[in-house]
Design a protein around this motif. Sequence first.
Motif, PDB file in Angstrom:
ATOM      1  N   GLN A  31       0.933 -14.420   6.203  1.00 26.10           N
ATOM      2  CA  GLN A  31       2.510 -12.840   5.749  1.00 26.10           C
ATOM      3  C   GLN A  31       2.191 -11.580   5.395  1.00 26.10           C
ATOM      4  OE1 GLN A  31       5.328 -14.494   2.654  1.00 26.10           O
ATOM      5  NE2 GLN A  31       6.631 -12.071   2.693  1.00 26.10           N
ATOM      6  N   GLY A  32       1.092 -11.907   4.174  1.00 30.85           N
ATOM      7  CA  GLY A  32       0.319 -10.889   3.798  1.00 30.85           C
ATOM      8  C   GLY A  32      -0.709 -10.458   4.700  1.00 30.85           C
ATOM      9  N   LEU A  33      -1.020 -10.562   5.755  1.00 30.52           N
ATOM     10  CA  LEU A  33      -1.994 -10.512   7.195  1.00 30.52           C
ATOM     11  C   LEU A  33      -1.272  -9.309   8.049  1.00 30.52           C
ATOM     12  CD1 LEU A  33      -4.243 -13.234   8.373  1.00 30.52           C
ATOM     13  CD2 LEU A  33      -4.334 -10.785   7.013  1.00 30.52           C
ATOM     14  N   GLN A  34       0.135 -10.243   7.886  1.00 34.25           N
ATOM     15  CA  GLN A  34       1.299  -9.402   8.751  1.00 34.25           C
ATOM     16  C   GLN A  34       2.038  -8.078   8.295  1.00 34.25           C
ATOM     17  OE1 GLN A  34       4.342 -12.179   9.460  1.00 34.25           O
ATOM     18  NE2 GLN A  34       3.912 -12.344  11.894  1.00 34.25           N
ATOM     19  N   HIS A  35       2.159  -8.026   6.832  1.00 38.01           N
ATOM     20  CA  HIS A  35       1.738  -7.307   6.062  1.00 38.01           C
ATOM     21  C   HIS A  35       0.975  -5.795   5.813  1.00 38.01           C
ATOM     22  CE1 HIS A  35       3.820  -4.928   1.988  1.00 38.01           C
ATOM     23  NE2 HIS A  35       4.662  -4.814   2.546  1.00 38.01           N
ATOM     24  N   ALA A  36      -0.624  -6.275   5.437  1.00 33.67           N
ATOM     25  CA  ALA A  36      -1.430  -5.315   5.507  1.00 33.67           C
ATOM     26  C   ALA A  36      -2.060  -4.507   6.944  1.00 33.67           C
ATOM     27  CB  ALA A  36      -2.886  -5.941   5.185  1.00 33.67           C
ATOM     28  N   GLY A  37      -0.755  -4.617   8.262  1.00 33.11           N
ATOM     29  CA  GLY A  37      -1.190  -4.535   9.267  1.00 33.11           C
ATOM     30  C   GLY A  37      -2.977  -4.109   9.577  1.00 33.11           C
ATOM     31  N   TYR A  38      -3.171  -3.216  10.287  1.00 35.92           N
ATOM     32  CA  TYR A  38      -4.476  -2.702  10.127  1.00 35.92           C
ATOM     33  C   TYR A  38      -5.501  -1.916   8.988  1.00 35.92           C
ATOM     34  CZ  TYR A  38      -2.412   2.663   9.507  1.00 35.92           C
ATOM     35  OH  TYR A  38      -1.436   3.283   9.164  1.00 35.92           O
ATOM     36  N   TRP A  39      -4.775  -1.834   8.488  1.00 31.06           N
ATOM     37  CA  TRP A  39      -6.298  -1.378   7.043  1.00 31.06           C
ATOM     38  C   TRP A  39      -6.393  -2.789   6.329  1.00 31.06           C
ATOM     39  CZ3 TRP A  39      -6.270   2.795   5.261  1.00 31.06           C
ATOM     40  CH2 TRP A  39      -5.696   3.587   5.674  1.00 31.06           C
ATOM     41  N   PHE A  40      -5.799  -4.426   7.088  1.00 29.05           N
ATOM     42  CA  PHE A  40      -6.525  -5.399   6.350  1.00 29.05           C
ATOM     43  C   PHE A  40      -8.024  -4.913   7.699  1.00 29.05           C
ATOM     44  CE2 PHE A  40      -8.598  -9.959   7.929  1.00 29.05           C
ATOM     45  CZ  PHE A  40      -8.619 -10.071   6.929  1.00 29.05           C
ATOM     46  N   PHE A  41      -8.319  -4.844   8.748  1.00 30.71           N
ATOM     47  CA  PHE A  41      -9.509  -5.004   9.613  1.00 30.71           C
ATOM     48  C   PHE A  41     -10.096  -3.641   8.929  1.00 30.71           C
ATOM     49  CE2 PHE A  41      -6.144  -5.904  12.580  1.00 30.71           C
ATOM     50  CZ  PHE A  41      -6.490  -7.170  12.813  1.00 30.71           C
ATOM     51  N   ALA A  42     -10.145  -2.047   8.731  1.00 39.30           N
ATOM     52  CA  ALA A  42     -10.523  -1.268   7.774  1.00 39.30           C
ATOM     53  C   ALA A  42     -10.971  -1.764   6.374  1.00 39.30           C
ATOM     54  CB  ALA A  42      -9.682  -0.012   6.915  1.00 39.30           C
ATOM     55  N   VAL A  43     -10.557  -2.738   5.650  1.00 39.64           N
ATOM     56  CA  VAL A  43     -11.016  -3.562   4.401  1.00 39.64           C
ATOM     57  C   VAL A  43     -12.238  -4.575   5.051  1.00 39.64           C
ATOM     58  CG1 VAL A  43     -10.614  -5.695   3.335  1.00 39.64           C
ATOM     59  CG2 VAL A  43      -8.929  -3.484   3.236  1.00 39.64           C
ATOM     60  N   VAL A  44     -12.008  -4.923   6.076  1.00 38.14           N
ATOM     61  CA  VAL A  44     -13.247  -6.123   6.463  1.00 38.14           C
ATOM     62  C   VAL A  44     -14.218  -4.659   7.235  1.00 38.14           C
ATOM     63  CG1 VAL A  44     -13.644  -7.822   8.054  1.00 38.14           C
ATOM     64  CG2 VAL A  44     -11.566  -7.700   6.992  1.00 38.14           C
ATOM     65  N   ALA A  45     -13.962  -4.398   7.456  1.00 35.41           N
ATOM     66  CA  ALA A  45     -14.941  -2.845   8.259  1.00 35.41           C
ATOM     67  C   ALA A  45     -15.789  -2.631   7.558  1.00 35.41           C
ATOM     68  CB  ALA A  45     -14.610  -2.232   9.788  1.00 35.41           C
ATOM     69  N   LEU A  46     -14.850  -2.744   6.273  1.00 37.15           N
ATOM     70  CA  LEU A  46     -15.636  -1.460   4.720  1.00 37.15           C
ATOM     71  C   LEU A  46     -16.849  -2.090   4.283  1.00 37.15           C
ATOM     72  CD1 LEU A  46     -15.808   0.981   3.025  1.00 37.15           C
ATOM     73  CD2 LEU A  46     -14.145  -1.347   1.468  1.00 37.15           C
ATOM     74  N   TRP A  47     -16.954  -3.257   4.499  1.00 32.03           N
ATOM     75  CA  TRP A  47     -18.247  -4.055   3.765  1.00 32.03           C
ATOM     76  C   TRP A  47     -19.423  -4.039   4.689  1.00 32.03           C
ATOM     77  CZ3 TRP A  47     -18.772  -5.715  -0.928  1.00 32.03           C
ATOM     78  CH2 TRP A  47     -18.074  -5.696  -2.336  1.00 32.03           C
ATOM     79  N   ALA A  48     -19.061  -3.599   5.808  1.00 36.00           N
ATOM     80  CA  ALA A  48     -20.183  -4.225   6.924  1.00 36.00           C
ATOM     81  C   ALA A  48     -21.054  -2.579   6.136  1.00 36.00           C
ATOM     82  CB  ALA A  48     -20.008  -3.809   8.533  1.00 36.00           C
ATOM     83  N   PHE A  49     -20.289  -1.668   5.720  1.00 37.03           N
ATOM     84  CA  PHE A  49     -20.881   0.289   5.299  1.00 37.03           C
ATOM     85  C   PHE A  49     -21.052  -0.141   3.658  1.00 37.03           C
ATOM     86  CE2 PHE A  49     -20.090   3.644   2.797  1.00 37.03           C
ATOM     87  CZ  PHE A  49     -20.730   4.452   3.227  1.00 37.03           C
TER      88      PHE A  49
END
Length: 335
Positions: A31-49
């Motif tokens: 439910q949380g992942l559905q709510h976050a949408g594409y912003w979740f992928f931005a959060v995960v990618a942020l940590w690569a930086f």
Amino acid sequence: MKKKYQNGFFIFGLLVLIIMVTQLDFAQVWQGLQHAGYWFFAVVALWAFLYIFNTAAWYLIIKGVCSELIADGVPTKKIPFGWLYKITVSGFALNYATPGGLMGGEPYRVMELAPKIGTERASSSVILYAMTHIFSHFWFWLISAILFVFIHPVNFVLVIMLTATIGFSILGIWFFIAGYRKGLANRMMNILRHIPFVKKWARPFVDKHREQLNTIDHQIAALHQQNPHNFIGAVLLEIMCRVCSALEIFFILLVIMPSVNYLNCIFVLAFTSLFANLLFFMPLQLGGREGGFLMSTTTLGISASGGIFVALIVRIRELIWTGIGLLFINIGKRN
């Protein structure tokens, strides 16, 4: 590093990761992942930086520790930044999964780096980086607490909390500055010599490795005194990493609060990281991180459900990057 040690680190981290995943409520996660949408992928990618900041800080420290060898013309193996990035991510993954924090990733980093620059210098650089990482936290908490006083109205309870935070941060900064000047290895081992259950191991270890501990302390003090630019650069990189990591909270809150203030995200991160680090003995800081998010967000006028939502997405991101770090260990093992 020998393959059997790499196997040990990998299997240990994998078992802990599996245990952590089984503790999740999968319906709530979905439910949380559905709510976050594409912003979740931005959060995960942020940590690569963000891990680039951590790697760069450690790289500067390694250069400072090895400066005497380079000046004397002693041959040292080249340390590729990409390889160090992989070790950095894997080290943090083991730290996330280990009760007590700096007990899984640091031995792994030393054992990986030792074949390139020697065990003593590898130990010095890892200890120095761990010190710098914690040192930057104290600066981040101090700056955030002082800034909060000038931006937000405070009541009596907040005054007490902020005063305690400022005092605690100043005390921590003083302790680490003293450690940088005089070394910290012998100090920490002497403390362990007086702790029940640990002292039986610590006393013979200190007596046997006194010369190596003195060498490590000398190298720690030398970086602070002889290479101040490397030291200051590493600290600034770590502080910048703390500031930029508030983007994670900013991205998540944008889902439920389009008018979110980035400065408030920094305050949420500062208070949450302080509260969670006080519970350093818990793997993945279970409970402490969630409680910190809940208290900090409600203090800033964000709903309790918002705090829970932020904590959930951050927890999932930590598990994903823990898995990536363990995968890097396995890749290194195969190579």
